[in-house]
Scaffold this motif. Structure first.
Motif, PDB file in Angstrom:
ATOM      1  N   ALA A  29       0.799  -1.076  -0.060  1.00 30.81           N
ATOM      2  CA  ALA A  29      -0.106  -0.019  -0.196  1.00 30.81           C
ATOM      3  C   ALA A  29       0.902   1.051   0.116  1.00 30.81           C
ATOM      4  O   ALA A  29       2.073   1.391   0.512  1.00 30.81           O
ATOM      5  CB  ALA A  29      -0.802   0.058   1.182  1.00 30.81           C
ATOM      6  N   VAL A  30       0.332   2.419  -0.630  1.00 32.18           N
ATOM      7  CA  VAL A  30       1.240   3.471  -0.814  1.00 32.18           C
ATOM      8  C   VAL A  30       0.091   4.744  -0.020  1.00 32.18           C
ATOM      9  O   VAL A  30      -1.036   4.719  -0.666  1.00 32.18           O
ATOM     10  CB  VAL A  30       1.406   3.889  -2.027  1.00 32.18           C
ATOM     11  N   ALA A 333      -2.196  -2.808  -3.884  1.00 35.26           N
ATOM     12  CA  ALA A 333      -1.722  -3.857  -4.919  1.00 35.26           C
ATOM     13  C   ALA A 333      -1.560  -3.311  -6.250  1.00 35.26           C
ATOM     14  O   ALA A 333      -2.163  -4.059  -7.187  1.00 35.26           O
ATOM     15  CB  ALA A 333      -3.078  -4.801  -4.782  1.00 35.26           C
ATOM     16  N   GLY A 334      -0.894  -2.204  -6.506  1.00 31.47           N
ATOM     17  CA  GLY A 334      -0.463  -1.852  -7.804  1.00 31.47           C
ATOM     18  C   GLY A 334      -1.737  -1.089  -8.420  1.00 31.47           C
ATOM     19  O   GLY A 334      -1.217  -0.656  -9.632  1.00 31.47           O
ATOM     20  N   GLN A 335      -2.550  -0.682  -7.874  1.00 35.41           N
ATOM     21  CA  GLN A 335      -3.824  -0.053  -8.432  1.00 35.41           C
ATOM     22  C   GLN A 335      -3.966   1.211  -8.003  1.00 35.41           C
ATOM     23  O   GLN A 335      -3.875   1.428  -6.642  1.00 35.41           O
ATOM     24  CB  GLN A 335      -4.892  -0.961  -8.468  1.00 35.41           C
ATOM     25  N   GLY A 336      -4.075   2.216  -8.420  1.00 35.97           N
ATOM     26  CA  GLY A 336      -4.524   3.600  -7.797  1.00 35.97           C
ATOM     27  C   GLY A 336      -5.570   3.689  -7.314  1.00 35.97           C
ATOM     28  O   GLY A 336      -6.674   2.842  -7.236  1.00 35.97           O
ATOM     29  N   ARG A 337      -5.881   4.613  -5.936  1.00 39.50           N
ATOM     30  CA  ARG A 337      -6.700   4.608  -5.183  1.00 39.50           C
ATOM     31  C   ARG A 337      -7.055   6.096  -4.983  1.00 39.50           C
ATOM     32  O   ARG A 337      -5.932   6.721  -4.797  1.00 39.50           O
ATOM     33  CB  ARG A 337      -6.532   3.857  -3.883  1.00 39.50           C
ATOM     34  N   ARG A 350       1.638   7.541  -6.677  1.00 33.57           N
ATOM     35  CA  ARG A 350       2.705   7.959  -6.134  1.00 33.57           C
ATOM     36  C   ARG A 350       3.195   9.246  -6.759  1.00 33.57           C
ATOM     37  O   ARG A 350       3.160   9.199  -8.019  1.00 33.57           O
ATOM     38  CB  ARG A 350       3.702   7.008  -6.125  1.00 33.57           C
ATOM     39  N   LYS A 351       3.468  10.376  -6.044  1.00 39.50           N
ATOM     40  CA  LYS A 351       3.669  11.566  -6.796  1.00 39.50           C
ATOM     41  C   LYS A 351       5.049  11.872  -6.616  1.00 39.50           C
ATOM     42  O   LYS A 351       5.689  11.705  -5.559  1.00 39.50           O
ATOM     43  CB  LYS A 351       2.497  12.698  -6.376  1.00 39.50           C
ATOM     44  N   TYR A 436      -4.372  10.194 -15.379  1.00 36.56           N
ATOM     45  CA  TYR A 436      -4.576   9.156 -14.193  1.00 36.56           C
ATOM     46  C   TYR A 436      -5.336   8.830 -13.287  1.00 36.56           C
ATOM     47  O   TYR A 436      -6.225   7.994 -13.186  1.00 36.56           O
ATOM     48  CB  TYR A 436      -3.107   9.072 -13.914  1.00 36.56           C
ATOM     49  N   CYS A 437      -5.717  10.084 -12.738  1.00 35.45           N
ATOM     50  CA  CYS A 437      -6.760  10.169 -11.679  1.00 35.45           C
ATOM     51  C   CYS A 437      -7.984  10.069 -12.297  1.00 35.45           C
ATOM     52  O   CYS A 437      -9.192   9.439 -11.558  1.00 35.45           O
ATOM     53  CB  CYS A 437      -6.764  11.498 -11.061  1.00 35.45           C
ATOM     54  N   ASP A 438      -8.342  10.569 -13.389  1.00 35.00           N
ATOM     55  CA  ASP A 438      -9.719  10.360 -14.166  1.00 35.00           C
ATOM     56  C   ASP A 438      -9.858   8.977 -14.414  1.00 35.00           C
ATOM     57  O   ASP A 438     -11.216   8.382 -14.248  1.00 35.00           O
ATOM     58  CB  ASP A 438      -9.488  11.090 -15.410  1.00 35.00           C
ATOM     59  N   GLU A 439      -9.109   8.338 -14.768  1.00 31.89           N
ATOM     60  CA  GLU A 439      -9.167   6.754 -15.110  1.00 31.89           C
ATOM     61  C   GLU A 439      -9.503   5.919 -13.721  1.00 31.89           C
ATOM     62  O   GLU A 439     -10.385   5.393 -13.648  1.00 31.89           O
ATOM     63  CB  GLU A 439      -7.754   6.301 -15.850  1.00 31.89           C
TER      64      GLU A 439
END
Length: 449
Positions: A29-30, A333-337, A350-351, A436-439
């Motif tokens: 998790a990030v 788990a590798g997916q954006g949240r 991650r920014k 990316y955030c839109d997706e």
């Protein structure tokens, strides 16, 4: 600083942690820490507290007493209690260097670790970063107003607890204060310690002049006399008279302190009395409910004050007593949240933050982007810990302080605390981050319908 129990946390961190273990949710998790809003009373923030975060992560573990307490609570199963017996932070930390100036939504710290681990440390990380960033961001405004003056932290007695007083001394020193009156901060952080005398010392004597004399004899290298116990002007004349006698004992009065009344007017009167008595080198120090707004008046009205003791209003950050900050999940788990709630949505992934400067060295704007992107400017977020270990030695407190003061020389005029310019420092989001955030939003909305 002492080792802190992981039970210094919110109860729900532990209940979530057990649920994660129960259901096998232990992927990477990030989480990122940032401030949502810039109060109207602030132009920027100063990132502070990273060293204490690292110390906490290096030492956090559950003692048998902690585990016994949770067992007696009755709401935790044995599998969970057995798992936390060997708990340690083995993840990664990426962060802005302590002392970095930053703005709304810019992450100053990123934690990457198995979900239960990253979840547990949330409360203490916010607790550390929020407070020291709050105080440093207040203190630096006073340094901007009075860059050449001596500024001393006087706030311990009004701080919200012992740790707050100690860390406020540290945060204000990072922001450019000269030192502190808190002795333990001198021992713990090697911050220069300053102090004079209290009214009670003078009241305990039958004679104000005798009180001044006794203090001078006891502290010949630190003779700073408090003038306003009875009458400031008369006290100043007594100091001049006493200086002649002290000179015969090779004792020089170092300074005098004003603590009440119209200190701007009194400072001029006292300066004249001292100068007329030949005490041109004696400094005038002021204290008593001071902050950047008061210091601005001292500066604008040309008060004859060389240094200031800053207490309550700095240590409690009286005008802005908290920051609207957060530590949010941005990847699992590798997916954006991301959080999609109205007025509290977050940026996924991650920014990284890049800072640009003009030809004259002045800050011109930041770009917040995904961590893998490359943009012009200075990269602000860098590795601090990997696999639970420091990747390098953190800067000393004095090095961090020097870094902060160097940055002050790059601040645009519109970021000065007394600037009346309607100026907002530009922070833009990269096209790739927005896309990316839109997706991520589409995926999360679809999955949660």
């Amino acid at each position: 600083m002492q080792t802190i129990s992981p039970l210094l946390t919110d109860f729900y961190q532990l209940t979530m942690m057990q649920a994660y273990y129960d259901h096998g949710m232990e992927d990477e998790a990030v989480f990122e820490f940032f401030v949502r809003k810039l109060p109207s009373e602030r132009k920027f923030f100063v990132a502070s507290g990273l060293e204490q975060v690292v110390e906490y992560l290096e030492t956090v573990h559950f003692s048998e007493a902690d585990i016994d307490f949770l067992r007696r609570d009755g709401r935790f199963n044995e599998n969970f209690l057995n798992r936390i017996r060997d708990f340690e932070f083995s993840g990664s930390v990426d962060a802005m260097a302590e002392g970095t100036l930053f703005f709304t939504d810019e992450p100053i710290l990123r934690i990457t670790a198995p979900l239960p681990v990253a979840q547990l440390v949330e409360t203490r990380i916010i607790n550390i970063l929020q407070f020291q960033t709050l105080i440093a961001s207040k203190a630096i405004r006073m340094k901007q107003i009075m860059p050449e003056s001596t500024l001393i932290d006087y706030g311990l007695r009004r701080a919200h607890g012992a740790e707050a007083g100690l860390l406020a001394a540290r945060a204000s020193y990072i922001a450019g204060f000269t030192g502190t009156a808190t002795v333990a901060a001198g021992m713990t952080f090697s911050i220069p310690v300053y102090g004079t005398m209290a009214h009670s010392f003078i009241q305990a004597h039958l004679s104000e002049r005798k009180a001044f004399s006794d203090f001078a004899v006891s502290h010949p290298d630190n003779t700073v006399l408090l003038l306003d116990t009875y009458d400031t002007i008369r006290g100043a004349h007594k100091a001049v008279d006493l200086a002649r006698d002290l000179a015969n004992r090779n004792i020089k009065i170092k300074g005098v302190r004003l603590d009440s009344g119209d200190m701007i007017k009194l400072s001029r009167q006292v300066r004249k009395i001292l100068d007329d008595g030949g005490l041109h080198d004696v400094a005038i120090f002021a204290s008593g409910n001071l902050d950047e707004y008061a210091l601005q008046r001292f500066r604008d009205e040309a008060a004859a004050v060389d240094g200031f003791g800053i207490g309550t209003k700095m240590t409690t950050s009286a005008d802005v007593p908290y920051l609207d900050c957060a530590y949010k999940l941005v990847e699992y788990a590798g997916q954006g949240r991301r959080k999609l709630a109205q007025n509290k949505s977050t940026w996924a992934g991650r920014k990284q933050v890049f800072r640009n400067y003009g030809d004259d060295g002045t800050m011109t704007g930041d770009t917040m982007c995904l961590a893998h992107e490359l943009h012009s400017g200075e990269k602000l977020i860098k590795p601090v810990m990997q696999q639970g270990k420091r990747v390098s030695q953190l800067p000393t407190l004095d090095e961090t302080r020097t870094y902060v003061l160097k940055q002050l020389g790059t601040v645009p005029e519109g970021l000065q605390p007394d600037s009346e310019e309607d100026y907002y420092y530009p922070v833009q989001q990269s096209e790739e981050l927005v896309s990316y955030c839109d997706e991520v939003s589409k995926v999360m909305t679809r999955n949660h319908d």
